[in-house]
Write a protein that holds these residues in place. Structure first.
Motif, PDB file in Angstrom:
ATOM      1  N   PHE A 117      13.642 -13.318   7.403  1.00  0.00           N
ATOM      2  CA  PHE A 117      14.225 -14.602   7.772  1.00  0.00           C
ATOM      3  C   PHE A 117      15.093 -14.003   8.847  1.00  0.00           C
ATOM      4  N   VAL A 118      14.998 -14.637  10.191  1.00  0.00           N
ATOM      5  CA  VAL A 118      15.795 -14.228  11.192  1.00  0.00           C
ATOM      6  C   VAL A 118      17.063 -15.066  11.540  1.00  0.00           C
ATOM      7  N   GLN A 119      16.978 -16.602  11.192  1.00  0.00           N
ATOM      8  CA  GLN A 119      17.701 -17.265  11.180  1.00  0.00           C
ATOM      9  C   GLN A 119      19.235 -17.012  10.718  1.00  0.00           C
ATOM     10  N   PRO A 120      19.057 -16.672   9.314  1.00  0.00           N
ATOM     11  CA  PRO A 120      20.553 -16.299   8.677  1.00  0.00           C
ATOM     12  C   PRO A 120      21.070 -14.963   9.345  1.00  0.00           C
ATOM     13  N   LEU A 121      20.394 -14.126   9.922  1.00  0.00           N
ATOM     14  CA  LEU A 121      21.028 -13.104  10.901  1.00  0.00           C
ATOM     15  C   LEU A 121      21.586 -13.603  11.982  1.00  0.00           C
ATOM     16  N   PHE A 122      20.969 -14.621  12.646  1.00  0.00           N
ATOM     17  CA  PHE A 122      21.672 -15.175  13.685  1.00  0.00           C
ATOM     18  C   PHE A 122      22.674 -15.958  13.521  1.00  0.00           C
ATOM     19  N   LEU A 123      22.964 -16.507  12.487  1.00  0.00           N
ATOM     20  CA  LEU A 123      24.128 -17.367  12.173  1.00  0.00           C
ATOM     21  C   LEU A 123      25.248 -16.262  11.898  1.00  0.00           C
ATOM     22  N   GLN A 124      25.020 -15.109  11.284  1.00  0.00           N
ATOM     23  CA  GLN A 124      25.897 -14.285  11.030  1.00  0.00           C
ATOM     24  C   GLN A 124      26.517 -13.305  12.239  1.00  0.00           C
ATOM     25  N   VAL A 125      25.767 -13.781  13.324  1.00  0.00           N
ATOM     26  CA  VAL A 125      26.407 -13.226  14.672  1.00  0.00           C
ATOM     27  C   VAL A 125      27.538 -13.799  15.009  1.00  0.00           C
ATOM     28  N   PHE A 126      27.794 -15.070  14.704  1.00  0.00           N
ATOM     29  CA  PHE A 126      28.965 -15.836  15.169  1.00  0.00           C
ATOM     30  C   PHE A 126      29.861 -15.999  14.152  1.00  0.00           C
ATOM     31  N   LEU A 127      29.585 -16.471  12.730  1.00  0.00           N
ATOM     32  CA  LEU A 127      30.587 -16.797  11.568  1.00  0.00           C
ATOM     33  C   LEU A 127      31.547 -15.768  11.447  1.00  0.00           C
ATOM     34  N   PRO A 128      31.089 -14.519  11.316  1.00  0.00           N
ATOM     35  CA  PRO A 128      32.342 -13.394  11.134  1.00  0.00           C
ATOM     36  C   PRO A 128      33.446 -13.531  12.049  1.00  0.00           C
TER      37      PRO A 128
END
Length: 201
Positions: A117-128
């Protein structure tokens, strides 16, 4: 940074929905050529935020604020408020923040590695970045703000909804021993005076 819990929850929901929409528009997970870029961004985010947290810990130790502070430990549940120092309190808060950060990054990395899955990785680029920016330790030790007002310790205890609840130790501070002794002496003197007046009557 809004102090209203309901506003914070709304901002988090809007941010998540916005990032999901952005990932869909960019074709994250569909375009193979974007996967290496997302991995790189995720790695850089993990590295920079981790280094920033380690810097915060270093500044906590260098400042070593020995001011007494009464607070309720994060664990185990139901424990009574304790009295320690700002230094120990900040270290406990940092440990909780760092643990949550590492678990989150590790989980997203595992989801991508095992499930693809790539989308959760993408979200974790911004949320931290948002979580780090909002944390009180970042505001105090990186931005240099004074620990007063909303930043005054002890801070609201975290909850599963992210709104936090006031620390019971902050709502009901322990009465200093000197004040307790003074109140006891005053009540004792009042009782003696009342008995003498009854005898005179």
């Amino acid at each position: 940074m809004s102090s209203n819990p309901a506003t914070k929850v709304l901002i988090n929901v809007v941010l998540m929905l916005g990032l999901v929409q952005l990932s869909q528009r960019l074709g994250i997970g569909e375009k193979e050529e974007l996967v290496p870029l997302v991995r790189l961004a995720f790695t850089l985010t993990a590295a920079i935020t981790t280094i920033t947290m380690l810097l915060i810990k270093s500044r906590i130790k260098s400042r070593a604020d020995g001011t007494p502070l009464r607070f309720t430990p994060l664990a185990p549940p139901g424990v009574r408020p304790v009295t320690a120092t700002v230094y120990h309190y900040d270290l406990m808060q940092h440990e909780a923040m760092f643990k949550q950060h590492m678990m989150s990054m590790g989980l997203m990395g595992a989801v991508h590695a095992w499930g693809g899955f790539v989308q959760p990785l993408f979200l974790q680029v911004f949320l931290p970045w948002k979580l780090l920016w909002e944390h009180n330790l970042f505001q105090i030790y990186i931005r240099g703000k004074e620990a007063t007002g909303e930043l005054a310790r002890p801070w609201p205890m975290p909850s599963m909804f992210g709104t936090g609840s006031p620390d019971p130790a902050a709502e009901k501070p322990e009465q200093p021993a000197k004040e307790k002794d003074a109140d006891a002496d005053a009540s004792g003197e009042g009782a003696e005076a009342e008995e003498e007046s009854k005898k005179e009557q």
